[in-house]
Write a protein that holds these residues in place. Structure first.
Motif, PDB file in Angstrom:
ATOM      1  N   VAL A 185     -51.960  37.649 -54.233  1.00  0.00           N
ATOM      2  CA  VAL A 185     -51.234  38.416 -53.222  1.00  0.00           C
ATOM      3  C   VAL A 185     -50.892  39.809 -53.729  1.00  0.00           C
ATOM      4  N   GLN A 186     -50.549  40.645 -52.780  1.00  0.00           N
ATOM      5  CA  GLN A 186     -50.127  42.008 -53.087  1.00  0.00           C
ATOM      6  C   GLN A 186     -49.005  42.370 -52.116  1.00  0.00           C
ATOM      7  N   PHE A 187     -47.991  43.046 -52.612  1.00  0.00           N
ATOM      8  CA  PHE A 187     -46.889  43.480 -51.766  1.00  0.00           C
ATOM      9  C   PHE A 187     -47.059  44.950 -51.423  1.00  0.00           C
ATOM     10  N   VAL A 188     -46.705  45.287 -50.192  1.00  0.00           N
ATOM     11  CA  VAL A 188     -46.765  46.667 -49.716  1.00  0.00           C
ATOM     12  C   VAL A 188     -45.416  47.000 -49.094  1.00  0.00           C
ATOM     13  N   SER A 189     -44.772  48.065 -49.569  1.00  0.00           N
ATOM     14  CA  SER A 189     -43.474  48.497 -49.043  1.00  0.00           C
ATOM     15  C   SER A 189     -43.666  49.751 -48.200  1.00  0.00           C
ATOM     16  N   VAL A 190     -43.152  49.712 -46.957  1.00  0.00           N
ATOM     17  CA  VAL A 190     -43.368  50.807 -46.007  1.00  0.00           C
ATOM     18  C   VAL A 190     -42.022  51.383 -45.568  1.00  0.00           C
ATOM     19  N   GLU A 191     -41.829  52.677 -45.786  1.00  0.00           N
ATOM     20  CA  GLU A 191     -40.623  53.366 -45.334  1.00  0.00           C
ATOM     21  C   GLU A 191     -40.995  54.340 -44.223  1.00  0.00           C
ATOM     22  N   ILE A 192     -40.143  54.405 -43.200  1.00  0.00           N
ATOM     23  CA  ILE A 192     -40.357  55.408 -42.152  1.00  0.00           C
ATOM     24  C   ILE A 192     -39.485  56.629 -42.439  1.00  0.00           C
ATOM     25  N   ARG A 193     -40.068  57.826 -42.209  1.00  0.00           N
ATOM     26  CA  ARG A 193     -39.322  59.074 -42.364  1.00  0.00           C
ATOM     27  C   ARG A 193     -39.514  59.915 -41.112  1.00  0.00           C
ATOM     28  N   GLU A 194     -38.517  60.741 -40.841  1.00  0.00           N
ATOM     29  CA  GLU A 194     -38.472  61.510 -39.600  1.00  0.00           C
ATOM     30  C   GLU A 194     -38.652  62.980 -39.893  1.00  0.00           C
ATOM     31  N   GLY A 195     -39.532  63.637 -39.146  1.00  0.00           N
ATOM     32  CA  GLY A 195     -39.859  65.027 -39.461  1.00  0.00           C
ATOM     33  C   GLY A 195     -39.372  66.037 -38.455  1.00  0.00           C
ATOM     34  N   PHE A 196     -38.478  65.626 -37.523  1.00  0.00           N
ATOM     35  CA  PHE A 196     -38.030  66.554 -36.487  1.00  0.00           C
ATOM     36  C   PHE A 196     -36.584  67.013 -36.687  1.00  0.00           C
ATOM     37  N   GLY A 197     -36.019  66.707 -37.859  1.00  0.00           N
ATOM     38  CA  GLY A 197     -34.654  67.132 -38.124  1.00  0.00           C
ATOM     39  C   GLY A 197     -33.606  66.364 -37.338  1.00  0.00           C
ATOM     40  N   ASN A 198     -33.956  65.160 -36.889  1.00  0.00           N
ATOM     41  CA  ASN A 198     -33.022  64.338 -36.112  1.00  0.00           C
ATOM     42  C   ASN A 198     -32.921  62.956 -36.741  1.00  0.00           C
ATOM     43  N   PRO A 199     -32.012  62.775 -37.696  1.00  0.00           N
ATOM     44  CA  PRO A 199     -31.900  61.501 -38.410  1.00  0.00           C
ATOM     45  C   PRO A 199     -31.562  60.320 -37.509  1.00  0.00           C
ATOM     46  N   VAL A 250     -52.641  49.108 -44.500  1.00  0.00           N
ATOM     47  CA  VAL A 250     -51.942  50.373 -44.707  1.00  0.00           C
ATOM     48  C   VAL A 250     -52.404  51.399 -43.676  1.00  0.00           C
ATOM     49  N   GLU A 251     -53.705  51.478 -43.477  1.00  0.00           N
ATOM     50  CA  GLU A 251     -54.255  52.441 -42.517  1.00  0.00           C
ATOM     51  C   GLU A 251     -53.752  52.141 -41.102  1.00  0.00           C
ATOM     52  N   ARG A 252     -53.736  50.855 -40.758  1.00  0.00           N
ATOM     53  CA  ARG A 252     -53.305  50.479 -39.414  1.00  0.00           C
ATOM     54  C   ARG A 252     -51.824  50.773 -39.206  1.00  0.00           C
ATOM     55  N   VAL A 253     -50.998  50.470 -40.197  1.00  0.00           N
ATOM     56  CA  VAL A 253     -49.558  50.732 -40.087  1.00  0.00           C
ATOM     57  C   VAL A 253     -49.326  52.228 -39.903  1.00  0.00           C
ATOM     58  N   GLN A 254     -49.951  53.035 -40.743  1.00  0.00           N
ATOM     59  CA  GLN A 254     -49.742  54.482 -40.660  1.00  0.00           C
ATOM     60  C   GLN A 254     -50.178  55.040 -39.301  1.00  0.00           C
ATOM     61  N   GLN A 255     -51.340  54.614 -38.830  1.00  0.00           N
ATOM     62  CA  GLN A 255     -51.857  55.128 -37.557  1.00  0.00           C
ATOM     63  C   GLN A 255     -50.963  54.731 -36.388  1.00  0.00           C
ATOM     64  N   ASN A 256     -50.523  53.458 -36.357  1.00  0.00           N
ATOM     65  CA  ASN A 256     -49.711  52.982 -35.235  1.00  0.00           C
ATOM     66  C   ASN A 256     -48.311  53.580 -35.241  1.00  0.00           C
ATOM     67  N   VAL A 257     -47.721  53.703 -36.425  1.00  0.00           N
ATOM     68  CA  VAL A 257     -46.384  54.298 -36.504  1.00  0.00           C
ATOM     69  C   VAL A 257     -46.437  55.766 -36.067  1.00  0.00           C
ATOM     70  N   LYS A 258     -47.493  56.454 -36.467  1.00  0.00           N
ATOM     71  CA  LYS A 258     -47.651  57.865 -36.082  1.00  0.00           C
ATOM     72  C   LYS A 258     -47.905  57.999 -34.583  1.00  0.00           C
ATOM     73  N   ARG A 259     -48.809  57.166 -34.051  1.00  0.00           N
ATOM     74  CA  ARG A 259     -49.207  57.273 -32.645  1.00  0.00           C
ATOM     75  C   ARG A 259     -48.114  56.800 -31.696  1.00  0.00           C
ATOM     76  N   LEU A 260     -47.470  55.668 -32.010  1.00  0.00           N
ATOM     77  CA  LEU A 260     -46.523  55.054 -31.083  1.00  0.00           C
ATOM     78  C   LEU A 260     -45.084  55.539 -31.278  1.00  0.00           C
ATOM     79  N   LEU A 261     -44.716  55.870 -32.520  1.00  0.00           N
ATOM     80  CA  LEU A 261     -43.328  56.232 -32.799  1.00  0.00           C
ATOM     81  C   LEU A 261     -43.145  57.679 -33.241  1.00  0.00           C
ATOM     82  N   SER A 262     -44.242  58.362 -33.509  1.00  0.00           N
ATOM     83  CA  SER A 262     -44.195  59.753 -33.989  1.00  0.00           C
ATOM     84  C   SER A 262     -43.350  59.882 -35.261  1.00  0.00           C
ATOM     85  N   LEU A 263     -43.537  58.916 -36.170  1.00  0.00           N
ATOM     86  CA  LEU A 263     -42.837  58.931 -37.450  1.00  0.00           C
ATOM     87  C   LEU A 263     -43.841  58.970 -38.592  1.00  0.00           C
TER      88      LEU A 263
END
Length: 527
Positions: A185-199, A250-263
């Motif tokens: 197994v392998q663990f992957v840790s994913v953090e979301i960050r916001e780039g619009f200055g609105n925490p 990893v690729e799928r998480v990044q693409q979906n978070v960017k496309r659906l949540l703009s994060l």
């Protein structure tokens, strides 16, 4: 609006029905007309219809045949049949053939309104039940996922003594594929960050982010997500890499978070590990990888790529020594062991030190949770320890923080030991509330809390008012009743979720507790 088709071979009758009532006021909309049953079935095949009002006698296909076909092919559609007096008994006898109501011709407006209101009430009740069923199914799925997530977090952060009990619990939670000794197994840790200055956006989008991660893990065999309250804005994945590829996830998480949540996402990929005993090391490696990310809101992926020399071995014996030192209120023993292992021989790498320090921090956090002493002071100190470990530049600061945390926990444990048993019993109850479904015995509890089993049994009963085994059964039965409300779960599934491997024995205990079997309890919900 509920959608209606009027079927009659006479156009004047169809026009008359349109004019008899205010359809919109009654909550209906006439969306189609037909002159026989065959044409009506064709319309039903391409339109979402709630109600068909049909004449009894028509060419090609009459009303009764239409009702039968509707029942077979479109069981959700309601049918009202219009008939002359000569056909009245025949139509009334057809209620079992899919006819919901019947009206005598010529149709009186008040009778038609009454029939429509009756049908509308039926449809609304069915829709309400469908929504409730869907919500309950989602709720139970969420409950199951939450139980799985809680257990995964337990595996990677807390103390567990008996491997055979862990394996049994994984099977009960439908996590059998993690039991395989050869599972890599392998663990992957994913953090979301916001780039619009609105925490505040992170707070608003935290739940959607969690749900997105759950959906991604559900769709990928051998992949599980879980949340660790110690790390804000993060979700962690456990991936069987012999089944799935971490890079594609990893690729799928990044693409979906960017496309659906703009994060943006910052992702740490941990070392490859094998077997349950290595889960803690694998999890820490993903956190360490993530901690090496750059500040800022740009998306990043950091692969740990830590060598075997850096991957510190934290033996169960050493973990037990540290635990015993804390629970025996012996700070000097704890400090001596820590200095030996963390200061080492001077050739230790920064990453190896960070591994070891994180393992010690996990152990201290687990003890705080076990004794239900996660106060704000302790939580703040745990966070300060974590921060100092991530900085990777001050060994003495890390040691100082760990020692302060250990002293605080030891003081809390000392208070529990000199509380005439009350705080120990509170801690045991807290432990049972979290691990009610595991194979828990009085002997296991006495080992965990370093107290004589006979004394623990007597003290528990004095403070709780019932013995340990009765308390555990009551806890399991209350949880079982919650799970049984969803009929999508089999009885054996519910039994497993609350710690029974045998559905027959579970049913016996449930009936003794509530006076009815699990099946009878479910049936009573519909009454």
């Amino acid at each position: 609006m509920m959608k209606v088709i009027i079927t009659d071979d006479e156009i004047q009758v169809r026009k008359g029905l349109r004019m008899k009532v205010d359809w919109e006021e009654e909550g209906f909309e006439i969306v189609g007309e037909a002159s026989n049953g065959k044409d009506t079935l064709e319309l039903l095949g391409c339109m979402d219809i709630d109600l068909v009002i049909t004449d009894m006698r028509m060419p090609i296909m009459d009303g009764l045949e239409l009702a039968k076909r509707c029942q077979q092919e479109f069981p959700r559609v309601k049918v009202i049949v219009l008939s002359g007096y000569s056909d009245f008994e025949l139509v009334r006898g057809s209620m079992k053939e899919g006819v919901r109501d019947y009206l005598l011709k010529p149709v009186a407006p008040d009778e038609l309104v009454e029939a429509l209101r009756k049908i509308r009430k039926e449809i609304e009740e069915e829709r309400r039940k469908q929504v409730e069923t869907a919500q309950m199914r989602q709720l139970v799925l969420t409950q199951l996922q939450e139980v799985q997530e809680q257990y995964l977090l337990y595996l990677v952060k807390e103390e567990w003594l008996q491997l055979n009990l862990v394996i049994e619990r994984l099977r009960q939670l439908q996590l059998e594929e993690l039991v395989n000794e050869d599972a890599i197994v392998q663990f992957v840790s994913v953090e979301i960050r916001e780039g619009f200055g609105n925490p505040n956006r992170l707070k608003e989008l935290w739940l959607p982010f969690q749900m997105l991660c759950k959906e991604i893990s559900k769709e990928n065999t051998g992949t599980y997500s879980f949340y660790d309250p110690s790390y804000a804005n993060m979700v962690h994945f456990l991936i069987r890499i012999d089944i799935n590829s971490p890079s594609s996830l990893v690729e799928r998480v990044q693409q979906n978070v960017k496309r659906l949540l703009s994060l943006e996402t910052v992702i740490g990929i941990g070392n490859v590990v094998k077997g349950l005993a290595s889960f803690k090391t694998g999890y820490i490696s993903s956190l360490l990888a993530w901690s090496q990310s750059q500040l800022g809101c740009q998306s990043q992926v950091i692969d740990a790529a830590i060598t075997k020399e850096d991957a510190f071995e934290f033996s169960p014996d050493f973990e037990r020594k540290l635990t015993n030192a804390i629970e025996n209120v012996n700070f000097e023993a704890f400090k001596g062991n820590i200095q030996t292992i963390l200061r080492g021989n001077g050739n230790q790498s920064i990453l190896s030190f960070s591994y070891a320090a994180n393992r010690v921090l996990f152990l201290l956090g687990s003890l705080a949770k076990k004794y239900d002493i996660e106060t704000k002071d302790i939580q703040k100190m745990i966070w300060n320890c974590q921060q100092s470990i991530w900085e990777l530049n001050s060994q003495s600061k890390v040691l100082e923080n760990l020692f302060q945390l250990a002293q605080l926990i030891i003081e809390k444990v000392r208070m529990a030991r000199f509380s005439n048993g009350k705080l120990i019993v509170d801690s045991v109850r807290h432990y049972l509330d979290q691990h009610y479904a595991s194979e828990i015995s009085l002997t296991l509890l006495s080992e965990l809390f370093h107290i004589n089993s006979a004394h623990l049994s007597e003290t528990f009963k004095n403070y709780v008012g019932q013995n340990f085994s009765d308390y555990l059964v009551n806890l399991r039965m209350d949880k079982a009743r919650e799970f049984l409300r969803d009929k999508q779960l089999k009885i054996i599934d519910v039994a497993n979720l609350v710690g029974f491997s045998n559905s027959g024995y579970f049913s016996t205990v449930f009936k003794k507790h509530f006076g009815q079997t699990p099946v009878e309890f479910r049936n009573a919900l519909d009454v």
